[in-house]
Motif scaffolding. Structure first.
Motif, PDB file in Angstrom:
ATOM      1  N   LYS A 102       0.958  -1.587  -0.159  1.00  0.00           N
ATOM      2  CA  LYS A 102      -0.482  -0.500  -0.161  1.00  0.00           C
ATOM      3  C   LYS A 102       0.992   0.994  -0.138  1.00  0.00           C
ATOM      4  N   ASP A 103       1.802   1.206   0.603  1.00  0.00           N
ATOM      5  CA  ASP A 103       2.687   2.457   0.502  1.00  0.00           C
ATOM      6  C   ASP A 103       3.604   2.358  -0.398  1.00  0.00           C
ATOM      7  N   LEU A 104       4.197   1.748  -1.499  1.00  0.00           N
ATOM      8  CA  LEU A 104       4.694   1.181  -2.636  1.00  0.00           C
ATOM      9  C   LEU A 104       3.867   2.485  -3.899  1.00  0.00           C
ATOM     10  N   LYS A 105       2.446   1.420  -3.033  1.00  0.00           N
ATOM     11  CA  LYS A 105       1.439   2.042  -4.808  1.00  0.00           C
ATOM     12  C   LYS A 105       1.470   3.800  -4.134  1.00  0.00           C
ATOM     13  N   SER A 140      -5.875 -13.475  -1.772  1.00  0.00           N
ATOM     14  CA  SER A 140      -7.422 -12.495  -1.342  1.00  0.00           C
ATOM     15  C   SER A 140      -7.100 -11.336  -0.680  1.00  0.00           C
ATOM     16  N   ARG A 141      -5.764 -11.367   0.209  1.00  0.00           N
ATOM     17  CA  ARG A 141      -5.522 -10.038   1.293  1.00  0.00           C
ATOM     18  C   ARG A 141      -5.428  -9.224  -0.398  1.00  0.00           C
ATOM     19  N   GLY A 175      -7.353  -3.430  -2.175  1.00  0.00           N
ATOM     20  CA  GLY A 175      -7.683  -2.208  -3.599  1.00  0.00           C
ATOM     21  C   GLY A 175      -6.171  -1.512  -4.361  1.00  0.00           C
ATOM     22  N   LEU A 176      -5.617  -2.983  -4.509  1.00  0.00           N
ATOM     23  CA  LEU A 176      -3.982  -2.956  -4.938  1.00  0.00           C
ATOM     24  C   LEU A 176      -3.647  -2.754  -5.951  1.00  0.00           C
TER      25      LEU A 176
END
Length: 238
Positions: free
Chosen positions: A195-198, A229-230, A235-236
């Motif tokens: 998430k941080d990388l996105k 699943s994760r 939402g990546l």
């Protein structure tokens, strides 16, 4: 004790709460607030506890306090006043104190002020505001506070991402290491890093590169449903 000294803030605060009392039908548009007492901006510990116990809206109090004046307690020559009392009256007060009677101090001060004090005008402020006006002002304050909190949180998040930005490659390596361990908690940590990388990729206009590297992870670990699943829930993906 404060009420006996003429501090009416507790009564004003109680009035504020009546607007939300289930057993008291207060018409918001028609109810005009009483004179606003001074020092609503700076409340005593006792008043703060009163607010907590009766769950009085602090934004409502802040809205009311905008026109509450600040009043300093006058310096009073209490020693001289007590000395000027008749000896018999002084002894009566001492006996009552010795017997442990409550509120003798407040009663004595009221007696001294009536006898020797100079009358002063208490700066209670008449406003003509209705309870509905106060509620509207309180809602405005609440909204403004939430906007400030959101801006502060966004700024903190930007600073956090800026600090992570030089560590992008290390984060990617850690993602692979965490996923390789194959545990639920390491999957969760890996997804948090992703998430941080996105977010960093969005700031740098490098989303395509992020998606390519994410796809590589999906292909390599396609047979790990807990991980996939994760990734889907986070939402990546595009």
């Amino acid at each position: 004790e404060a009420l006996l000294r003429g501090d009416l803030r507790v009564l004003y605060l109680a009035w504020l709460q009546t607007g939300f009392a289930e057993d008291y039908a207060l018409e918001w548009e028609e109810a005009i607030e009483p004179p606003v007492p001074p020092n609503l901006k700076k409340l005593s510990p006792a008043l703060k506890h009163f607010i907590d116990v009766f769950e009085i809206d602090t934004d409502l109090i802040a809205a009311a306090a905008t026109i509450s004046e600040t009043a300093q307690s006058p310096t009073e020559p209490i020693e001289d006043w007590i000395a000027a009392l008749p000896e018999a009256e002084r002894n009566q007060y001492l006996v009552r104190v010795a017997k442990g009677e409550k509120y003798v101090s407040a009663e004595l001060m009221q007696r001294l002020r009536q006898q020797f004090g100079q009358p002063t005008a208490t700066p209670h402020t008449e406003t003509g505001r209705s309870f509905a006006d106060l509620v509207a002002a309180a809602e405005h304050k609440a909204a403004e506070r939430e906007r400030k909190a959101q801006r502060k949180a966004e700024k903190a998040e930007q600073q956090r991402l800026e600090a992570l930005s030089p560590k992008v490659e290390n984060l990617w390596k850690e993602v692979w290491t965490l996923i390789g361990q194959g545990q639920a908690k390491t999957y969760d940590k890996a997804v948090a890093h992703l998430k941080d990388l996105k977010a960093i990729a969005e700031r740098k206009d490098q989303l395509e590169t992020f998606y390519e590297r994410l796809q590589e992870i999906e292909q390599r670990f396609s047979r790990r449903p807990a991980l996939i699943s994760r990734l889907n829930k986070a939402g990546l993906k595009r």
